[in-house]
Design a protein around this motif. Structure first.
Motif, PDB file in Angstrom:
ATOM      1  N   PRO A  12      13.180 -12.651  12.872  1.00 32.13           N
ATOM      2  CA  PRO A  12      12.291 -12.283  14.081  1.00 32.13           C
ATOM      3  C   PRO A  12      12.385 -10.747  14.290  1.00 32.13           C
ATOM      4  O   PRO A  12      11.734 -10.483  15.186  1.00 32.13           O
ATOM      5  CB  PRO A  12      12.653 -13.066  15.175  1.00 32.13           C
ATOM      6  N   TRP A  13      13.107  -9.809  13.338  1.00 40.56           N
ATOM      7  CA  TRP A  13      13.079  -8.603  13.800  1.00 40.56           C
ATOM      8  C   TRP A  13      11.822  -7.878  13.622  1.00 40.56           C
ATOM      9  O   TRP A  13      11.128  -8.459  12.704  1.00 40.56           O
ATOM     10  CB  TRP A  13      14.190  -8.072  12.864  1.00 40.56           C
ATOM     11  N   MET A  14      11.747  -6.884  14.392  1.00 40.98           N
ATOM     12  CA  MET A  14      10.429  -6.129  14.044  1.00 40.98           C
ATOM     13  C   MET A  14      10.562  -4.926  13.100  1.00 40.98           C
ATOM     14  O   MET A  14      11.806  -4.402  12.872  1.00 40.98           O
ATOM     15  CB  MET A  14      10.003  -5.458  15.516  1.00 40.98           C
ATOM     16  N   ALA A  15       9.629  -4.902  12.050  1.00 38.84           N
ATOM     17  CA  ALA A  15       9.637  -3.838  11.269  1.00 38.84           C
ATOM     18  C   ALA A  15       8.335  -2.940  11.293  1.00 38.84           C
ATOM     19  O   ALA A  15       7.371  -3.491  11.382  1.00 38.84           O
ATOM     20  CB  ALA A  15      10.001  -4.253   9.792  1.00 38.84           C
ATOM     21  N   ARG A  16       8.207  -1.601  11.039  1.00 38.07           N
ATOM     22  CA  ARG A  16       7.140  -0.822  10.847  1.00 38.07           C
ATOM     23  C   ARG A  16       7.412   0.279   9.840  1.00 38.07           C
ATOM     24  O   ARG A  16       8.433   0.716   9.628  1.00 38.07           O
ATOM     25  CB  ARG A  16       6.794  -0.233  12.319  1.00 38.07           C
ATOM     26  N   ALA A  17       6.456   0.823   9.371  1.00 33.10           N
ATOM     27  CA  ALA A  17       6.079   1.953   8.710  1.00 33.10           C
ATOM     28  C   ALA A  17       5.496   3.231   9.389  1.00 33.10           C
ATOM     29  O   ALA A  17       4.053   3.188   9.205  1.00 33.10           O
ATOM     30  CB  ALA A  17       5.664   1.657   7.344  1.00 33.10           C
ATOM     31  N   PRO A  18       6.009   4.118  10.076  1.00 28.81           N
ATOM     32  CA  PRO A  18       5.389   5.353  10.607  1.00 28.81           C
ATOM     33  C   PRO A  18       4.571   5.828   9.930  1.00 28.81           C
ATOM     34  O   PRO A  18       3.399   6.287  10.515  1.00 28.81           O
ATOM     35  CB  PRO A  18       6.571   6.076  11.166  1.00 28.81           C
ATOM     36  N   LEU A  19       4.617   5.987   8.484  1.00 26.42           N
ATOM     37  CA  LEU A  19       3.882   6.721   7.585  1.00 26.42           C
ATOM     38  C   LEU A  19       2.604   6.065   7.186  1.00 26.42           C
ATOM     39  O   LEU A  19       1.729   6.497   6.805  1.00 26.42           O
ATOM     40  CB  LEU A  19       4.443   7.391   6.522  1.00 26.42           C
ATOM     41  N   ALA A  20       2.510   4.933   7.716  1.00 21.44           N
ATOM     42  CA  ALA A  20       1.170   4.055   7.431  1.00 21.44           C
ATOM     43  C   ALA A  20       0.081   4.380   8.676  1.00 21.44           C
ATOM     44  O   ALA A  20      -0.984   3.577   8.326  1.00 21.44           O
ATOM     45  CB  ALA A  20       1.731   2.511   7.566  1.00 21.44           C
ATOM     46  N   SER A  21       0.574   4.806   9.631  1.00 20.53           N
ATOM     47  CA  SER A  21      -0.340   5.342  10.716  1.00 20.53           C
ATOM     48  C   SER A  21      -0.899   6.606  10.567  1.00 20.53           C
ATOM     49  O   SER A  21      -0.306   7.631   9.972  1.00 20.53           O
ATOM     50  CB  SER A  21       0.377   5.001  11.894  1.00 20.53           C
ATOM     51  N   LYS A  22      -1.933   7.085  11.280  1.00 20.01           N
ATOM     52  CA  LYS A  22      -2.539   8.356  10.961  1.00 20.01           C
ATOM     53  C   LYS A  22      -1.697   9.411  11.558  1.00 20.01           C
ATOM     54  O   LYS A  22      -1.139   9.039  12.740  1.00 20.01           O
ATOM     55  CB  LYS A  22      -4.135   8.454  11.402  1.00 20.01           C
ATOM     56  N   PRO A  23      -1.563  10.679  11.260  1.00 20.70           N
ATOM     57  CA  PRO A  23      -2.439  11.190   9.955  1.00 20.70           C
ATOM     58  C   PRO A  23      -1.686  10.609   8.569  1.00 20.70           C
ATOM     59  O   PRO A  23      -0.486  10.817   8.587  1.00 20.70           O
ATOM     60  CB  PRO A  23      -2.314  12.740  10.012  1.00 20.70           C
ATOM     61  N   LEU A  24      -2.447  10.142   7.662  1.00 19.08           N
ATOM     62  CA  LEU A  24      -1.955   9.822   6.681  1.00 19.08           C
ATOM     63  C   LEU A  24      -1.587  10.801   5.600  1.00 19.08           C
ATOM     64  O   LEU A  24      -2.634  11.818   5.511  1.00 19.08           O
ATOM     65  CB  LEU A  24      -3.159   8.860   5.920  1.00 19.08           C
ATOM     66  N   LEU A  25      -0.352  10.918   4.955  1.00 18.49           N
ATOM     67  CA  LEU A  25      -0.118  12.129   4.198  1.00 18.49           C
ATOM     68  C   LEU A  25       0.407  11.506   2.755  1.00 18.49           C
ATOM     69  O   LEU A  25       0.750  10.322   2.603  1.00 18.49           O
ATOM     70  CB  LEU A  25       1.109  12.442   4.923  1.00 18.49           C
ATOM     71  N   SER A  26       0.246  12.363   1.713  1.00 15.99           N
ATOM     72  CA  SER A  26       0.880  12.019   0.605  1.00 15.99           C
ATOM     73  C   SER A  26       1.941  12.495   0.412  1.00 15.99           C
ATOM     74  O   SER A  26       2.548  13.237   1.196  1.00 15.99           O
ATOM     75  CB  SER A  26      -0.404  12.870  -0.694  1.00 15.99           C
ATOM     76  N   LYS A  27       2.772  11.929  -0.726  1.00 15.15           N
ATOM     77  CA  LYS A  27       4.037  12.489  -0.808  1.00 15.15           C
ATOM     78  C   LYS A  27       4.133  14.120  -0.783  1.00 15.15           C
ATOM     79  O   LYS A  27       5.271  14.580  -0.434  1.00 15.15           O
ATOM     80  CB  LYS A  27       4.897  11.826  -1.913  1.00 15.15           C
ATOM     81  N   ALA A  28       3.168  14.595  -1.495  1.00 24.10           N
ATOM     82  CA  ALA A  28       3.265  16.081  -1.785  1.00 24.10           C
ATOM     83  C   ALA A  28       3.338  16.873  -0.393  1.00 24.10           C
ATOM     84  O   ALA A  28       3.796  17.689  -0.339  1.00 24.10           O
ATOM     85  CB  ALA A  28       2.087  16.589  -2.846  1.00 24.10           C
ATOM     86  N   GLN A  29       2.337  16.107   0.448  1.00 23.20           N
ATOM     87  CA  GLN A  29       2.189  16.907   1.751  1.00 23.20           C
ATOM     88  C   GLN A  29       3.424  16.594   2.446  1.00 23.20           C
ATOM     89  O   GLN A  29       3.736  17.390   3.321  1.00 23.20           O
ATOM     90  CB  GLN A  29       0.910  16.305   2.462  1.00 23.20           C
ATOM     91  N   VAL A  30       4.367  15.418   2.432  1.00 26.80           N
ATOM     92  CA  VAL A  30       5.232  15.181   3.061  1.00 26.80           C
ATOM     93  C   VAL A  30       6.358  16.612   2.698  1.00 26.80           C
ATOM     94  O   VAL A  30       7.255  16.787   3.672  1.00 26.80           O
ATOM     95  CB  VAL A  30       5.778  13.724   2.862  1.00 26.80           C
ATOM     96  N   ILE A  31       6.589  16.349   1.274  1.00 26.69           N
ATOM     97  CA  ILE A  31       7.418  17.467   0.911  1.00 26.69           C
ATOM     98  C   ILE A  31       7.157  18.802   1.242  1.00 26.69           C
ATOM     99  O   ILE A  31       8.113  19.912   1.867  1.00 26.69           O
ATOM    100  CB  ILE A  31       7.214  17.542  -0.693  1.00 26.69           C
ATOM    101  N   GLU A  32       6.037  19.190   1.459  1.00 22.96           N
ATOM    102  CA  GLU A  32       5.427  20.335   1.982  1.00 22.96           C
ATOM    103  C   GLU A  32       5.893  20.684   3.537  1.00 22.96           C
ATOM    104  O   GLU A  32       6.258  21.683   3.898  1.00 22.96           O
ATOM    105  CB  GLU A  32       3.993  20.933   1.619  1.00 22.96           C
ATOM    106  N   TRP A  33       5.757  19.678   4.302  1.00 22.77           N
ATOM    107  CA  TRP A  33       6.165  19.462   5.571  1.00 22.77           C
ATOM    108  C   TRP A  33       7.687  19.722   5.822  1.00 22.77           C
ATOM    109  O   TRP A  33       7.932  20.437   6.708  1.00 22.77           O
ATOM    110  CB  TRP A  33       5.730  18.008   6.134  1.00 22.77           C
ATOM    111  N   ALA A  34       8.512  18.891   4.884  1.00 20.85           N
ATOM    112  CA  ALA A  34       9.853  19.132   5.005  1.00 20.85           C
ATOM    113  C   ALA A  34      10.100  20.773   4.570  1.00 20.85           C
ATOM    114  O   ALA A  34      11.073  21.285   5.562  1.00 20.85           O
ATOM    115  CB  ALA A  34      10.710  18.115   3.967  1.00 20.85           C
TER     116      ALA A  34
END
Length: 300
Positions: free
Chosen positions: A165-187
């Motif tokens: 019954p633990w809760m799980a979520r994926a913050p990157l599944a919500s908007k704004p939606l980013l590609s991995k390349a965009q995430v790398i540039e963000w970092a």
């Protein structure tokens, strides 16, 4: 400052860092560990940082814990990134490990991991993360956050089913939606240097570019970029074949409409023959060039 300490399973409950400036924070964490509200699976992959960063920006870091499972075969630049990324997020970093490598797991359980069954992930990641969550959180208020994105909702659903019954979520599944390349540039815009494996062409940064679930394309890339790591896996697979089972291989050759075993030794010999005889032509078939396999090992 994010703190770094080790939690070993099963023999040593907590081994604290000697960094004196962290001792008070460690002490408080031990006393109020049940108040962890956001546990983040902090793999060292770029999206796990982005998931934690998004939570920190939207909800703050109070009650957040970054949990990194050390398989002991990670790329050196991933360890650097984990520490820098934790400081960037501003939440405590917890490093947990079983103490064994994937190769030791395979020998202990007498089974070679493959695309279908991954005992290394179970013992070195899932079991440790589950135990840490049980010890330091509560299904009533602790959310387990992962670095899966909007293209991997099938994995999020699988994770939720496994840990209920633990809760799980994926913050990157919500908007704004980013590609991995965009995430790398963000970092990079945050002053971070992601693990070198991304620049080398690997789809993920875990286990030093290796994985028992990896496809032929990833193993071919590993042979060209890190032949020493390829050789280590080849030697260990050969040991399993000779001492455990003649079926202890990870890959399959599907060329010509037939499926046959493909060991790493056979793949290496094929690469070497190609490089000698046809170096100007692609080594992999069109289908093989798309066969990267799948990671997602902490999901189950």
């Amino acid at each position: 400052m994010a703190c770094f300490y080790l939690t070993y399973f099963p023999t040593h409950p907590i081994l604290r860092s000697e960094r004196s400036q962290c001792q008070d924070q460690f002490f408080v964490l031990d006393l109020v560990s049940k108040f962890v509200t956001n546990m983040v699976g902090f793999s060292g992959g770029i999206t796990s940082w982005a998931a934690a960063k998004r939570i920190a920006e939207r909800e703050g870091t109070n009650g957040m814990a970054l949990v990194f499972c050390d398989t002991r075969i990670e790329d050196p630049t991933l360890y650097d990134f984990v520490r820098e990324a934790a400081d960037n997020v501003g939440a405590p970093l917890h490093v947990i490990q079983d103490g064994r490598t994937p190769h030791q797991i395979f020998r202990d359980v007498k089974f070679m991991g493959n695309a279908r069954i991954d005992p290394c992930s179970k013992h070195l990641k899932r079991d440790l993360l589950d135990a840490w969550r049980e010890r330091n959180g509560s299904p009533q208020w602790t959310v387990y956050n992962v670095g899966l994105d909007w293209t991997e909702m099938h994995r999020v659903r699988k994770l939720r089913s496994r840990i209920a019954p633990w809760m799980a979520r994926a913050p990157l599944a919500s908007k704004p939606l980013l590609s991995k390349a965009q995430v790398i540039e963000w970092a990079k815009s945050e002053g971070l240097t992601p693990c070198n494996l991304y620049d080398e062409g690997f789809p993920h940064a875990n286990c030093g570019g290796t994985c028992c679930k990896a496809g032929i394309a990833q193993w071919e890339l590993l042979h060209r970029t890190h032949p020493d790591r390829f050789a280590e896996w080849e030697d260990n697979e050969q040991w399993m074949l000779e001492n455990v089972s003649p079926n202890a291989y990870m890959l399959r050759d599907r060329r010509g409409g037939e499926t046959t075993p493909l060991t790493l030794r056979m793949l290496r010999e094929r690469i070497e023959k190609h490089d000698r005889e046809n170096p100007c032509l692609p080594m992999l078939s069109a289908d093989e060039a798309m066969d990267w396999g799948g990671c997602g090992c902490a999901v189950g």
